[in-house]
Design a protein around this motif. Structure first.
Motif, PDB file in Angstrom:
ATOM      1  N   LYS A 337      -3.710  71.452 108.630  1.00  0.00           N
ATOM      2  CA  LYS A 337      -4.041  70.497 109.698  1.00  0.00           C
ATOM      3  C   LYS A 337      -4.556  70.924 110.898  1.00  0.00           C
ATOM      4  O   LYS A 337      -5.543  70.255 111.494  1.00  0.00           O
ATOM      5  CB  LYS A 337      -2.583  69.780 110.100  1.00  0.00           C
ATOM      6  N   GLU A 338      -4.224  72.248 111.275  1.00  0.00           N
ATOM      7  CA  GLU A 338      -4.819  72.762 112.459  1.00  0.00           C
ATOM      8  C   GLU A 338      -6.510  73.191 112.187  1.00  0.00           C
ATOM      9  O   GLU A 338      -7.201  73.032 112.852  1.00  0.00           O
ATOM     10  CB  GLU A 338      -4.334  73.944 112.886  1.00  0.00           C
ATOM     11  N   MET A 339      -6.767  73.635 110.813  1.00  0.00           N
ATOM     12  CA  MET A 339      -8.165  73.824 110.270  1.00  0.00           C
ATOM     13  C   MET A 339      -8.932  72.517 110.391  1.00  0.00           C
ATOM     14  O   MET A 339      -9.974  72.704 110.965  1.00  0.00           O
ATOM     15  CB  MET A 339      -8.072  74.542 108.993  1.00  0.00           C
ATOM     16  N   ILE A 340      -8.240  71.649 110.069  1.00  0.00           N
ATOM     17  CA  ILE A 340      -9.003  70.424 110.053  1.00  0.00           C
ATOM     18  C   ILE A 340      -9.154  69.842 111.596  1.00  0.00           C
ATOM     19  O   ILE A 340     -10.398  69.775 112.141  1.00  0.00           O
ATOM     20  CB  ILE A 340      -8.231  69.152 109.442  1.00  0.00           C
ATOM     21  N   ARG A 341      -8.188  69.937 112.514  1.00  0.00           N
ATOM     22  CA  ARG A 341      -8.309  69.430 113.732  1.00  0.00           C
ATOM     23  C   ARG A 341      -9.398  70.458 114.572  1.00  0.00           C
ATOM     24  O   ARG A 341      -9.996  69.914 115.328  1.00  0.00           O
ATOM     25  CB  ARG A 341      -6.877  69.779 114.451  1.00  0.00           C
ATOM     26  N   LYS A 342      -9.253  71.653 114.319  1.00  0.00           N
ATOM     27  CA  LYS A 342     -10.218  72.477 114.994  1.00  0.00           C
ATOM     28  C   LYS A 342     -11.706  72.930 114.566  1.00  0.00           C
ATOM     29  O   LYS A 342     -12.265  73.611 114.640  1.00  0.00           O
ATOM     30  CB  LYS A 342      -9.566  73.881 114.992  1.00  0.00           C
ATOM     31  N   ARG A 343     -11.707  72.055 113.377  1.00  0.00           N
ATOM     32  CA  ARG A 343     -13.155  71.993 112.781  1.00  0.00           C
ATOM     33  C   ARG A 343     -13.721  73.158 112.207  1.00  0.00           C
ATOM     34  O   ARG A 343     -14.830  73.517 112.159  1.00  0.00           O
ATOM     35  CB  ARG A 343     -14.181  71.306 113.753  1.00  0.00           C
ATOM     36  N   ILE A 344     -12.790  74.026 111.700  1.00  0.00           N
ATOM     37  CA  ILE A 344     -13.003  75.155 110.874  1.00  0.00           C
ATOM     38  C   ILE A 344     -13.611  74.697 109.579  1.00  0.00           C
ATOM     39  O   ILE A 344     -13.118  73.783 109.077  1.00  0.00           O
ATOM     40  CB  ILE A 344     -11.549  76.125 110.812  1.00  0.00           C
ATOM     41  N   GLU A 345     -14.437  75.535 109.285  1.00  0.00           N
ATOM     42  CA  GLU A 345     -15.302  75.155 108.217  1.00  0.00           C
ATOM     43  C   GLU A 345     -14.643  75.136 106.919  1.00  0.00           C
ATOM     44  O   GLU A 345     -14.706  76.073 106.248  1.00  0.00           O
ATOM     45  CB  GLU A 345     -16.553  75.886 108.154  1.00  0.00           C
ATOM     46  N   VAL A 346     -13.844  74.173 106.673  1.00  0.00           N
ATOM     47  CA  VAL A 346     -13.036  74.381 105.325  1.00  0.00           C
ATOM     48  C   VAL A 346     -13.810  74.169 104.183  1.00  0.00           C
ATOM     49  O   VAL A 346     -14.582  73.074 104.179  1.00  0.00           O
ATOM     50  CB  VAL A 346     -11.953  73.055 105.597  1.00  0.00           C
ATOM     51  N   ASN A 347     -13.638  75.003 103.197  1.00  0.00           N
ATOM     52  CA  ASN A 347     -14.288  74.754 102.091  1.00  0.00           C
ATOM     53  C   ASN A 347     -13.504  74.355 100.742  1.00  0.00           C
ATOM     54  O   ASN A 347     -12.093  74.180 100.897  1.00  0.00           O
ATOM     55  CB  ASN A 347     -14.856  76.008 101.708  1.00  0.00           C
ATOM     56  N   VAL A 348     -14.118  74.217  99.625  1.00  0.00           N
ATOM     57  CA  VAL A 348     -13.348  73.795  98.442  1.00  0.00           C
ATOM     58  C   VAL A 348     -12.107  74.631  98.084  1.00  0.00           C
ATOM     59  O   VAL A 348     -11.166  74.147  97.668  1.00  0.00           O
ATOM     60  CB  VAL A 348     -14.262  73.511  97.199  1.00  0.00           C
ATOM     61  N   ILE A 349     -12.234  75.702  98.171  1.00  0.00           N
ATOM     62  CA  ILE A 349     -11.154  76.936  98.161  1.00  0.00           C
ATOM     63  C   ILE A 349      -9.852  76.560  99.063  1.00  0.00           C
ATOM     64  O   ILE A 349      -8.965  76.606  98.419  1.00  0.00           O
ATOM     65  CB  ILE A 349     -11.794  78.317  98.086  1.00  0.00           C
ATOM     66  N   SER A 350     -10.400  76.300 100.264  1.00  0.00           N
ATOM     67  CA  SER A 350      -9.087  75.947 101.221  1.00  0.00           C
ATOM     68  C   SER A 350      -8.322  74.707 100.499  1.00  0.00           C
ATOM     69  O   SER A 350      -7.320  75.005 100.446  1.00  0.00           O
ATOM     70  CB  SER A 350      -9.962  75.494 102.416  1.00  0.00           C
ATOM     71  N   PHE A 351      -9.122  73.784 100.259  1.00  0.00           N
ATOM     72  CA  PHE A 351      -8.614  72.358  99.641  1.00  0.00           C
ATOM     73  C   PHE A 351      -7.775  72.743  98.475  1.00  0.00           C
ATOM     74  O   PHE A 351      -6.444  72.082  98.244  1.00  0.00           O
ATOM     75  CB  PHE A 351      -9.366  71.353  99.450  1.00  0.00           C
ATOM     76  N   ASN A 352      -8.253  73.519  97.404  1.00  0.00           N
ATOM     77  CA  ASN A 352      -7.395  73.827  96.328  1.00  0.00           C
ATOM     78  C   ASN A 352      -6.368  74.552  96.569  1.00  0.00           C
ATOM     79  O   ASN A 352      -5.283  74.342  95.888  1.00  0.00           O
ATOM     80  CB  ASN A 352      -8.561  74.692  95.362  1.00  0.00           C
ATOM     81  N   ILE A 353      -6.285  75.639  97.516  1.00  0.00           N
ATOM     82  CA  ILE A 353      -4.987  76.355  97.672  1.00  0.00           C
ATOM     83  C   ILE A 353      -4.067  75.207  98.392  1.00  0.00           C
ATOM     84  O   ILE A 353      -2.747  75.284  97.956  1.00  0.00           O
ATOM     85  CB  ILE A 353      -5.578  77.372  98.678  1.00  0.00           C
ATOM     86  N   VAL A 354      -4.325  74.403  99.081  1.00  0.00           N
ATOM     87  CA  VAL A 354      -3.553  73.353  99.906  1.00  0.00           C
ATOM     88  C   VAL A 354      -2.724  72.628  98.674  1.00  0.00           C
ATOM     89  O   VAL A 354      -1.409  72.454  98.400  1.00  0.00           O
ATOM     90  CB  VAL A 354      -4.026  72.888 100.955  1.00  0.00           C
ATOM     91  N   ILE A 355      -3.704  72.198  97.719  1.00  0.00           N
ATOM     92  CA  ILE A 355      -3.391  71.325  96.696  1.00  0.00           C
ATOM     93  C   ILE A 355      -2.161  72.107  95.892  1.00  0.00           C
ATOM     94  O   ILE A 355      -1.244  71.635  95.474  1.00  0.00           O
ATOM     95  CB  ILE A 355      -4.691  70.745  95.860  1.00  0.00           C
ATOM     96  N   ASN A 356      -2.728  73.449  95.618  1.00  0.00           N
ATOM     97  CA  ASN A 356      -1.820  73.954  94.555  1.00  0.00           C
ATOM     98  C   ASN A 356      -0.360  74.077  95.330  1.00  0.00           C
ATOM     99  O   ASN A 356       0.647  74.378  94.570  1.00  0.00           O
ATOM    100  CB  ASN A 356      -2.483  75.520  94.457  1.00  0.00           C
ATOM    101  N   GLY A 357      -0.339  74.392  96.642  1.00  0.00           N
ATOM    102  CA  GLY A 357       0.912  74.457  97.387  1.00  0.00           C
ATOM    103  C   GLY A 357       1.909  73.388  97.184  1.00  0.00           C
ATOM    104  O   GLY A 357       2.939  73.308  96.800  1.00  0.00           O
ATOM    105  N   PHE A 358       1.144  72.289  97.446  1.00  0.00           N
ATOM    106  CA  PHE A 358       1.821  70.789  97.510  1.00  0.00           C
ATOM    107  C   PHE A 358       2.440  70.658  95.843  1.00  0.00           C
ATOM    108  O   PHE A 358       3.545  70.200  95.498  1.00  0.00           O
ATOM    109  CB  PHE A 358       1.111  69.910  97.712  1.00  0.00           C
ATOM    110  N   CYS A 359       1.691  71.037  94.821  1.00  0.00           N
ATOM    111  CA  CYS A 359       2.163  70.807  93.504  1.00  0.00           C
ATOM    112  C   CYS A 359       3.187  71.737  93.112  1.00  0.00           C
ATOM    113  O   CYS A 359       4.063  71.405  92.398  1.00  0.00           O
ATOM    114  CB  CYS A 359       0.811  71.081  92.410  1.00  0.00           C
ATOM    115  N   LYS A 360       3.175  72.880  93.668  1.00  0.00           N
ATOM    116  CA  LYS A 360       3.985  73.747  93.369  1.00  0.00           C
ATOM    117  C   LYS A 360       5.641  73.531  93.849  1.00  0.00           C
ATOM    118  O   LYS A 360       6.537  73.823  92.868  1.00  0.00           O
ATOM    119  CB  LYS A 360       3.576  74.975  94.199  1.00  0.00           C
TER     120      LYS A 360
END
Length: 730
Positions: A337-360
């Protein structure tokens, strides 16, 4: 009156102001006193003379007559100087602008004392200054005089650079790595002071870093945080990024006592470049992660936010991955959420890691929300994104989840993201574990329709399901199909087949497969041996089981806890408790510790022998070893008490289990319902059945058999109180 003196005007005064006064070196006591009181003298390294002051030849102190250059004027009153019959009761000094501001306050008194002392010394010694012939009859203290260094505190005793900013011999020694000679030069100087001077003089940061590492090792030093991060700032200015990463990696690896808070304070005060600060903070977060200190990396991430430093995906993605690995899903969500809020250039790898965490952790709805975030950010999900989400639903199991996984596959195809072999393998394995072989076969066919070839993983999932269902002929047929396609069965293939034959009691066929593994040069694993050892133990062939364990050791495969648990279970069936204790005592010598399964085996053995009270004492022993009893432990003990007709003790175990935060499951209810029925308390048993249904638990085949045999066949029709329930056939 005070006016600032710029460096350019100072230089002009130094070159144009006449006449000048020169004296020979420090032998004269006048200049000793002058230096002690004011620091007015300044050594010139090129001619070994001391420039004391220059007298202006203009009444307004303009020197060359321009009068436009700013100076610092200090009115000196009360000091009378005579020259050529003229009196001057006031004089003003032009001082450089670089001393500390608080020192200006002492100029008046210092100059007053100095001028009086000079006057007396000149009268006593009758010193006659040698004035320039170009300016006859000068007034020595008339007008303004420019000084080289008024404040003695600005002098350094050891300088790595000479006055013309050319490298000193010591810097050359560092460059050539002549450490022995350098150590000799530093005998009368502080290595830490020299490092500070290297940093202040903006020496090549590579040389400074080289000296830093050498001095730490040679003098057993631990440089201050401020110097460490000043060095990092100099490396950042020179864009020596690989060296910065290497340096920080070593720093984080070796420093365990310094807090993240202290480090960020040092970063902020060691340099004023926001860009450099952000780069250092970014690399620091990455260094923590690479050194397996994700918790400190997370703290550094938060601290960087407090200081307003900008981080990048280069550090944030590894941090997310490490937090997922450590099951810190709350921290993962915060970083995301901080990455999104601070407009850090999130890429597809970032999203995939977060999705994996929630699925886990089974938070599948949140994982699906992240995919929507991706689309909002203009990042398209890829095959890994969908595979991760499908895998999450497959691991969750149950029919509803599996059909959701199948729906994601269809969405994936509609989004023009082409499924790969991994996609279909995940689905096939999910349906197989969900005991839905027909659905798995349909996905298998769809896989081939898509032009993808099944691989060994695909076949292993299906062979495992067939073996679990006891359909060994079909399983062997799939193995032959694999061979026909040129796919070689691996050790996993053989392990599931051996397990299938062992479950059917076909130990000879399982042994033949084991021999086949050895002939084909496939290395058996601990799972291979444990499967056969367990089969031998269940068949009462304890000697063969122990012999296989010895063979296992001879091949360099060390027994694990599961190996001992299989042997302990076999010995318990034969009532050889003394041998069991011997095995348990042997485990620590092999570097192994008993686990919950070990205790569950012992509890079960004692309960079957009617020793439930002794079994209950094992629970206390488990706690002392740091082990927590699980549902199997409590259910086994409750069953033991129920077999003995001690319902009160069984219900007490239930209370103990709930106090420890474990809710009753279907097996717990089955045990207690059967125990109540055996004691003829059918109404109480019926109440427990209703309680189970109210909690949303689905009765299984065992529940059905208990209701049929212990209630219905005895003439008691259970009152379900309007509950809609289904008896599962599973």
């Amino acid at each position: 009156m005070l006016k600032p003196l710029s460096s350019s005007s100072r230089d002009r005064y130094l070159t144009t102001a006449t006449p000048s006064l020169r004296v020979k070196p420090v032998s004269n006591s006048v200049f000793h006193a002058l230096d002690r009181l004011t620091g007015l003298t300044q050594r010139n390294p090129t001619n070994s003379l001391f420039w004391v002051f220059f007298c202006s030849n203009s009444s307004d102190g303009s020197g060359s007559g321009s009068g436009s250059q700013p100076v610092v004027e200090v009115e000196v009153k009360g000091a009378e100087c005579k020259s050529n019959g003229s009196d001057s009761k006031a004089s003003s000094a032009v001082v450089p602008t670089y001393p500390r501001p608080e020192n200006y306050l002492t100029v008046h008194k210092r100059l007053q004392l100095t001028l009086e002392l000079v006057k007396k010394e000149m009268e006593i010694s009758k010193i006659q200054p040698r004035l320039s012939l170009m300016h006859p009859k000068p007034n020595l203290f008339h007008g303004k005089f420019i000084v080289g260094n008024i404040f003695p505190g600005n002098k350094h005793t050891f300088r790595p650079f000479s006055s013309d900013n050319t490298p000193s011999p010591i810097v050359e020694l560092i460059s050539r790595q002549h450490w022995k000679s350098l150590k000799t030069h530093l005998q009368n100087a502080s290595p830490i002071t020299f490092l500070q001077q290297l940093l202040d003089s903006k020496t090549d940061p590579d040389l400074t870093l080289r000296y830093f590492k050498w001095s730490e090792k040679e003098f057993n030093l631990s440089h201050s945080l401020e110097l460490v991060f000043k060095l990092l700032h100099s490396l950042a200015r020179a864009k020596r990024y690989p060296k910065m990463r290497s340096f920080l990696h070593g720093f984080v690896k070796n420093e365990n006592s310094i807090s993240v808070c202290s480090i960020f304070h040092a970063i902020s005060i060691s340099g004023d470049s926001f860009c450099a600060n952000s780069i250092i903070a970014d690399m620091l977060v990455l260094a923590y992660v690479e050194n397996m200190k994700a918790y400190l990396g997370f703290e550094a991430f938060k601290r960087a936010g407090d200081y307003g430093f900008n981080l990048s995906v280069i550090s944030c993605n590894p941090l997310l991955s490490a937090l997922v690995k450590d099951d810190k899903i709350g921290d993962v969500e915060y970083v995301y959420k901080e990455m999104i809020r601070k407009r850090i250039e999130v890429n597809v790898i970032s999203f995939n890691i977060v999705i994996n965490g929630f699925c886990k952790v089974g938070k599948l709805n949140k994982a699906s929300d992240v995919i929507q975030d991706m689309k909002t950010c203009g990042v398209l999900p890829n095959v890994i994104t969908y595979n991760t989400l499908i895998g999450g639903y497959c691991k969750k199991g149950r029919i509803g989840k599996m059909y959701k996984a199948d729906a994601i596959l269809k969405e994936m195809i509609a989004s023009e993201v082409r499924p790969n072999e991994i996609t279909f393998n995940i689905l096939i394995d999910g349906f197989c574990k969900d005991e839905n072989l027909s659905a798995a076969m349909k996905v298998f066919e769809e896989m081939q329709t898509q032009g993808l070839k099944p691989n060994v993983v695909t076949y292993n999932s299906m062979i495992n399901r067939l073996c679990s269902e006891g359909r060994l002929d079909k399983a062997i047929g799939l193995q032959d199909e694999m061979l026909g396609l040129g796919l070689k069965p691996n050790v996993v293939t053989y392990n599931v087949l051996i397990n299938g034959f062992c479950k059917k009691g076909k130990i000879k066929e399982a042994t033949d497969l084991f021999d086949d593994i050895l002939k084909k040069g496939i290395a058996p694993t601990a799972i291979t041996y444990n499967t056969l050892i367990d089969a031998y133990c269940k068949d009462g062939r304890m000697e063969d089981a122990f012999a296989l364990r010895e063979s296992m050791v001879d091949r360099g495969i060390f027994p694990v806890v599961t190996t001992y648990n299989c042997l302990i279970a076999g010995l318990c069936r034969e009532g050889k408790i003394a041998v069991v204790r011997k095995l348990i005592n042997e485990m620590p010598n092999k570097g192994l510790k008993v686990d919950v399964v070990t205790y569950n085996i012992l509890v079960d053995a004692l309960c079957k022998e009617g020793e439930s009270r002794k079994a209950a004492k094992l629970l206390d022993e488990m706690v002392k070893r740091g082990l927590k009893p699980n549902h199997v432990t409590f259910n086994t003990l409750m069953d033991g008490y129920c077999r003995e007709g001690n319902l009160r003790a069984a219900l007490n175990v239930r209370t103990q289990m709930e106090k420890e935060g474990r809710r009753m499951n279907v097996v717990t209810y089955n045990v207690l319902i059967k125990g109540l029925c055996k004691k003829g308390k059918l109404e109480d048993a019926n109440g427990l059945l209703n309680e189970m249904l109210e909690k949303g638990l689905i009765p299984n085949r065992t529940t059905y058999e208990i209701v049929k045999e212990e209630m219905v066949e005895k003439g008691f029709v259970p009152d379900i109180e309007g509950h809609l329930y289904s008896i599962s056939g599973r």
